[in-house]
Design an enzyme around this catalytic site. Structure first.
Site, PDB file in Angstrom:
ATOM      1  N   ASP A 228       1.150  -0.879   0.266  1.00  0.00           N
ATOM      2  CA  ASP A 228      -0.411  -0.284   0.184  1.00  0.00           C
ATOM      3  C   ASP A 228       0.565   0.711   0.184  1.00  0.00           C
ATOM      4  OD1 ASP A 228      -2.026   1.846   1.009  1.00  0.00           O
ATOM      5  OD2 ASP A 228      -3.551   0.068   1.346  1.00  0.00           O
ATOM      6  N   HIS A 251       2.233   2.255  -3.035  1.00  0.00           N
ATOM      7  CA  HIS A 251       1.349   2.917  -4.212  1.00  0.00           C
ATOM      8  C   HIS A 251       1.417   3.773  -3.996  1.00  0.00           C
ATOM      9  CE1 HIS A 251      -2.356   0.012  -3.135  1.00  0.00           C
ATOM     10  NE2 HIS A 251      -1.374  -0.695  -4.079  1.00  0.00           N
TER      11      HIS A 251
END
Ligand SMILES: *[C@@H]1O[C@H](CO)[C@@H](O)[C@H](O)[C@H]1NC(C)=O
Length: 406
Positions: A228, A251
């Site tokens: 993430d 991310h």
């Protein structure tokens, strides 16, 4: 002859010095063993391949009750450890030295506090030693209750730092957290340096370092590979520096998401400098929810960044709405202002090299974009630079051609 004699004397001097140095070292080693400020878990029954939960709690209590400097030591070895909170305030400055690998219990349900290891209310704190916190995330990832919209919110964060001031976290590794690796809340003047954060690219919600309601936080020379956001900066963050961080997979480095909750505090003063993103979903991003509560984010600067095969290298997304959890047609009320993107180079994995999508209700103010060179090779190219509800000031050279150039 003279030089020879001098030489001989010097050799003898060296011998004497070496003799006394060895004696001194032995004395020091003896003193260190008996040093009252060192709380080694072995003194409390901690053994390699054993469960050290009770030993480490006792070592912490001893160190925390010691005036002046003290040190908790987990020596080299592999250990198991249950959920633990290391609470202050302590009587003096405290160092927590982890040299070995500490493993969390597998599975879920064991962690009532929502975290595995928590450091709480400590002023003057160092975490170091080169060791590893292994969150054993592989034991829960991919289970049915924890995919897609189901947020895995009940899984534990590996390392929580709550209300820590004047802290230094350096040279440690966080491996395979079940949820976030590291979370900061209410911290002041805390530096992360040479930290390694490692989880697979497809591990859910394993944000690297998330911080909120904290000021004076520095994240330096840190490697983050996770599933993430590598770094996410939540509401109430002030005076934040992220420098020489490598991110990927992951991310990217994000401010937000903002606006989901009422009473969020402003984000003011964030610098992201000299970072490299490789095979990440985003590069640098500011994300706010539509249909949101009001708030502000200002004084945000992104400079000297390298993007390698990044889906969306430069992104302001004020309609961030994963899993359709919100009414996307009602604009965000988070005001974004005083933002700069400067000297950002590399390659994109989609044509959306620069996307500045601001809110219709509160357009972005004072956004500067200088020296962008992002290439895209795909058939649907060339790369684009999109602006919605923002009129950026441009400087330097630009590839792709900016939105304002017709
Ligand atoms: C910030 O924390 C570090 C590490 O504990 C300490 O050395 C430094 O003096 C602190 N700075 C301020 C301004 O208090």
């Amino acid at each position: 002859m003279f030089s020879n004699q001098y030489y001989n004397n010097n050799i003898m001097g060296l011998k004497i010095n070496m003799g006394s140095t060895i004696a001194l070292l032995l004395l020091l080693a003896y003193a260190a063993n008996a040093q009252p400020g060192v709380f080694d878990i072995r003194k409390y029954g901690g053994k390699s391949n054993g469960d050290i939960t009770q030993a480490v709690i006792k070592a912490w209590q001893g160190a925390c009750q010691t005036a002046g400097r003290s040190k908790v030591v987990i020596p080299k070895g592999i250990y198991r450890m249950g959920a633990v909170t290391f609470s202050g305030p302590c009587k003096g400055r405290i160092e927590f030295q982890i040299q070995g690998t500490v493993q969390a219990p597998g599975g879920r349900g064991y962690f009532k506090s929502g975290s595995w290891v928590t450091f709480l209310r400590i002023d003057g704190f160092t975490l170091s030693g080169g060791g590893t916190f292994d969150g054993k995330g592989k034991s829960v990832w991919g289970t049915k209750s924890c995919s897609g919209i189901k947020y895995c919110g009940d899984l534990p964060i590996s390392l929580r730092f709550d209300f820590i001031s004047n802290g230094l976290i350096q040279g440690i590794t966080s491996l395979d957290s079940k949820q976030f690796h590291i979370n900061l809340l209410g911290c002041k003047n805390v530096t992360f340096q040479r930290v390694n954060i490692i989880a697979p690219g497809n591990s859910p919600n394993t944000d690297g370092i998330h911080l909120g309601r904290s000021s004076g936080i520095r994240i330096l020379d840190t490697k983050i590979a996770t599933g993430d956001d590598c770094v996410s900066i939540g509401d109430g963050s002030r005076d934040i520096l992220v420098q020489r961080v490598t991110c990927g997979p992951g991310h990217g480095i994000s401010i937000g998401s903002l606006g989901k909750y009422t009473n969020e505090e402003p984000v003011v003063g964030v610098k992201v400098l000299d970072c490299t993103m490789t095979n990440t979903q985003n590069g640098v991003r500011i994300k706010t929810w539509p249909n949101s509560f009001a708030g502000t984010a200002s004084d945000l600067h992104f400079e000297n960044l390298v993007m390698n095969n990044v889906d969306y290298p430069v992104l302001i997304d004020q309609s961030y709405c994963p899993w359709r959890q919100c009414k996307a047609q009602i604009p965000s009320k988070i005001k974004i202002s005083d933002v700069s993107f400067k000297n950002i180079k590399g390659t994109a994995n989609t044509k959306g090299a620069v996307k500045l999508i601001c809110s219709k209700a509160v357009p972005c103010k004072n956004v500067k974009v200088t020296d962008i060179d992002i290439r895209y090779q795909g058939k649907d190219g060339p790369a684009t630079f999109q602006c919605t509800n923002v009129n950026p000031t441009l400087g330097g050279k630009h590839n792709p051609l900016p939105c304002t150039v017709k």
